[in-house]
Design a protein around this motif. Structure first.
Motif, PDB file in Angstrom:
ATOM      1  N   ASN A  76      39.650 -29.589 -25.837  1.00 48.05           N
ATOM      2  CA  ASN A  76      39.775 -29.316 -24.504  1.00 48.05           C
ATOM      3  C   ASN A  76      38.414 -28.415 -24.314  1.00 48.05           C
ATOM      4  OD1 ASN A  76      42.206 -30.396 -24.171  1.00 48.05           O
ATOM      5  ND2 ASN A  76      43.578 -28.447 -23.656  1.00 48.05           N
ATOM      6  N   THR A  77      37.183 -28.963 -24.546  1.00 48.15           N
ATOM      7  CA  THR A  77      35.933 -28.458 -24.219  1.00 48.15           C
ATOM      8  C   THR A  77      35.163 -29.626 -23.628  1.00 48.15           C
ATOM      9  OG1 THR A  77      36.177 -26.936 -26.062  1.00 48.15           O
ATOM     10  CG2 THR A  77      33.953 -27.269 -25.294  1.00 48.15           C
ATOM     11  N   VAL A  78      34.241 -28.969 -22.637  1.00 50.44           N
ATOM     12  CA  VAL A  78      33.386 -29.968 -22.061  1.00 50.44           C
ATOM     13  C   VAL A  78      31.869 -29.333 -22.223  1.00 50.44           C
ATOM     14  CG1 VAL A  78      33.776 -28.817 -19.866  1.00 50.44           C
ATOM     15  CG2 VAL A  78      32.627 -31.090 -19.770  1.00 50.44           C
ATOM     16  N   TYR A  79      30.812 -30.120 -22.168  1.00 48.44           N
ATOM     17  CA  TYR A  79      29.698 -29.534 -22.575  1.00 48.44           C
ATOM     18  C   TYR A  79      28.532 -29.963 -21.694  1.00 48.44           C
ATOM     19  CZ  TYR A  79      31.763 -29.053 -27.226  1.00 48.44           C
ATOM     20  OH  TYR A  79      32.559 -28.820 -28.172  1.00 48.44           O
ATOM     21  N   LEU A  80      27.457 -29.221 -21.296  1.00 52.78           N
ATOM     22  CA  LEU A  80      26.342 -29.719 -20.521  1.00 52.78           C
ATOM     23  C   LEU A  80      25.166 -29.358 -21.166  1.00 52.78           C
ATOM     24  CD1 LEU A  80      25.996 -30.807 -17.627  1.00 52.78           C
ATOM     25  CD2 LEU A  80      25.452 -28.492 -16.899  1.00 52.78           C
ATOM     26  N   GLU A  81      24.483 -30.669 -21.667  1.00 53.78           N
ATOM     27  CA  GLU A  81      23.265 -30.471 -22.227  1.00 53.78           C
ATOM     28  C   GLU A  81      22.228 -30.384 -21.165  1.00 53.78           C
ATOM     29  OE1 GLU A  81      22.777 -30.417 -25.986  1.00 53.78           O
ATOM     30  OE2 GLU A  81      20.933 -30.033 -25.616  1.00 53.78           O
ATOM     31  N   MET A  82      21.510 -29.388 -21.049  1.00 52.49           N
ATOM     32  CA  MET A  82      20.450 -29.434 -20.087  1.00 52.49           C
ATOM     33  C   MET A  82      18.792 -29.526 -20.653  1.00 52.49           C
ATOM     34  SD  MET A  82      22.258 -26.724 -17.425  1.00 52.49           S
ATOM     35  CE  MET A  82      21.888 -25.156 -18.655  1.00 52.49           C
ATOM     36  N   ASN A  83      18.175 -30.154 -20.018  1.00 45.88           N
ATOM     37  CA  ASN A  83      16.732 -30.443 -20.655  1.00 45.88           C
ATOM     38  C   ASN A  83      15.744 -30.356 -19.453  1.00 45.88           C
ATOM     39  OD1 ASN A  83      17.488 -30.811 -23.283  1.00 45.88           O
ATOM     40  ND2 ASN A  83      18.227 -32.819 -22.956  1.00 45.88           N
ATOM     41  N   SER A  84      14.659 -30.218 -19.900  1.00 47.52           N
ATOM     42  CA  SER A  84      13.511 -30.018 -18.739  1.00 47.52           C
ATOM     43  C   SER A  84      14.001 -29.333 -17.511  1.00 47.52           C
ATOM     44  CB  SER A  84      13.121 -31.420 -18.344  1.00 47.52           C
ATOM     45  OG  SER A  84      12.854 -32.380 -19.238  1.00 47.52           O
ATOM     46  N   LEU A  85      14.321 -28.148 -17.977  1.00 48.77           N
ATOM     47  CA  LEU A  85      14.954 -27.312 -16.954  1.00 48.77           C
ATOM     48  C   LEU A  85      13.852 -26.669 -16.025  1.00 48.77           C
ATOM     49  CD1 LEU A  85      17.262 -25.226 -19.055  1.00 48.77           C
ATOM     50  CD2 LEU A  85      17.867 -26.282 -17.072  1.00 48.77           C
ATOM     51  N   LYS A  86      14.164 -26.637 -14.790  1.00 52.03           N
ATOM     52  CA  LYS A  86      13.146 -26.062 -13.720  1.00 52.03           C
ATOM     53  C   LYS A  86      13.820 -24.951 -13.030  1.00 52.03           C
ATOM     54  CE  LYS A  86      12.621 -30.935 -12.193  1.00 52.03           C
ATOM     55  NZ  LYS A  86      12.676 -31.915 -11.285  1.00 52.03           N
ATOM     56  N   PRO A  87      12.857 -24.016 -12.529  1.00 47.35           N
ATOM     57  CA  PRO A  87      13.488 -22.954 -11.731  1.00 47.35           C
ATOM     58  C   PRO A  87      14.551 -22.822 -10.874  1.00 47.35           C
ATOM     59  CG  PRO A  87      11.100 -22.867 -12.032  1.00 47.35           C
ATOM     60  CD  PRO A  87      11.454 -23.927 -12.413  1.00 47.35           C
ATOM     61  N   GLU A  88      14.560 -24.073 -10.124  1.00 47.53           N
ATOM     62  CA  GLU A  88      15.689 -24.379  -9.170  1.00 47.53           C
ATOM     63  C   GLU A  88      16.924 -24.757 -10.075  1.00 47.53           C
ATOM     64  OE1 GLU A  88      12.806 -25.950  -9.204  1.00 47.53           O
ATOM     65  OE2 GLU A  88      12.719 -27.885  -8.709  1.00 47.53           O
ATOM     66  N   ASP A  89      17.030 -24.858 -11.163  1.00 43.47           N
ATOM     67  CA  ASP A  89      18.231 -24.720 -12.009  1.00 43.47           C
ATOM     68  C   ASP A  89      18.954 -23.641 -12.280  1.00 43.47           C
ATOM     69  OD1 ASP A  89      16.728 -27.388 -13.853  1.00 43.47           O
ATOM     70  OD2 ASP A  89      18.148 -27.711 -12.484  1.00 43.47           O
TER      71      ASP A  89
END
Length: 117
Positions: A76-89
């Motif tokens: 019951n787990t969801v993930y979010l892989e975030m790459n190339s992060l920007k200041p607006e994130d």
């Protein structure tokens, strides 16, 4: 009642990466979509990404090609892989049941993501 526990946020430089996790508990059922939403400072909460029980995905245009949502139904787990992060994130990131719109009124504490040099 449903509960969500988000984790994995932090401070990262532009271009960096983070992996967020959300553990869901309570009366959810077995066939449901999950999603990530975020609330930037001074702005309304917005959809980031959604995933169905079968793995179909949906992304906001601003994160397409940079973020990947995934899930582990057994946990019951969801993930979010975030790459190339920007200041607006930069935002507080939350998860909930839903693919485009959240379908429960319950929100966790969220996890803060700050992208800054």
């Amino acid at each position: 009642q449903v509960q969500f526990r988000e984790s994995g946020g932090g401070l990262v430089q532009p271009g960096g990466s983070l992996r967020l996790s959300c553990a869901a508990s309570g009366s959810i059922g077995t066939l449901y979509s999950m999603g990530w939403w975020r609330q930037p400072p001074g702005k309304q909460r917005e959809l980031v990404a959604g995933i169905t029980s079968r793995g179909s995905t949906n992304y906001a245009d601003s994160v397409k090609g940079r973020f990947t949502i995934s899930r582990d139904n057994a946990k019951n787990t969801v993930y979010l892989e975030m790459n190339s992060l920007k200041p607006e994130d930069t935002a507080v990131y939350y998860c909930n049941v839903g693919f485009i719109m959240p379908t429960t009124p319950y929100w966790g504490q969220g996890t803060q993501v700050t992208v800054s040099s």
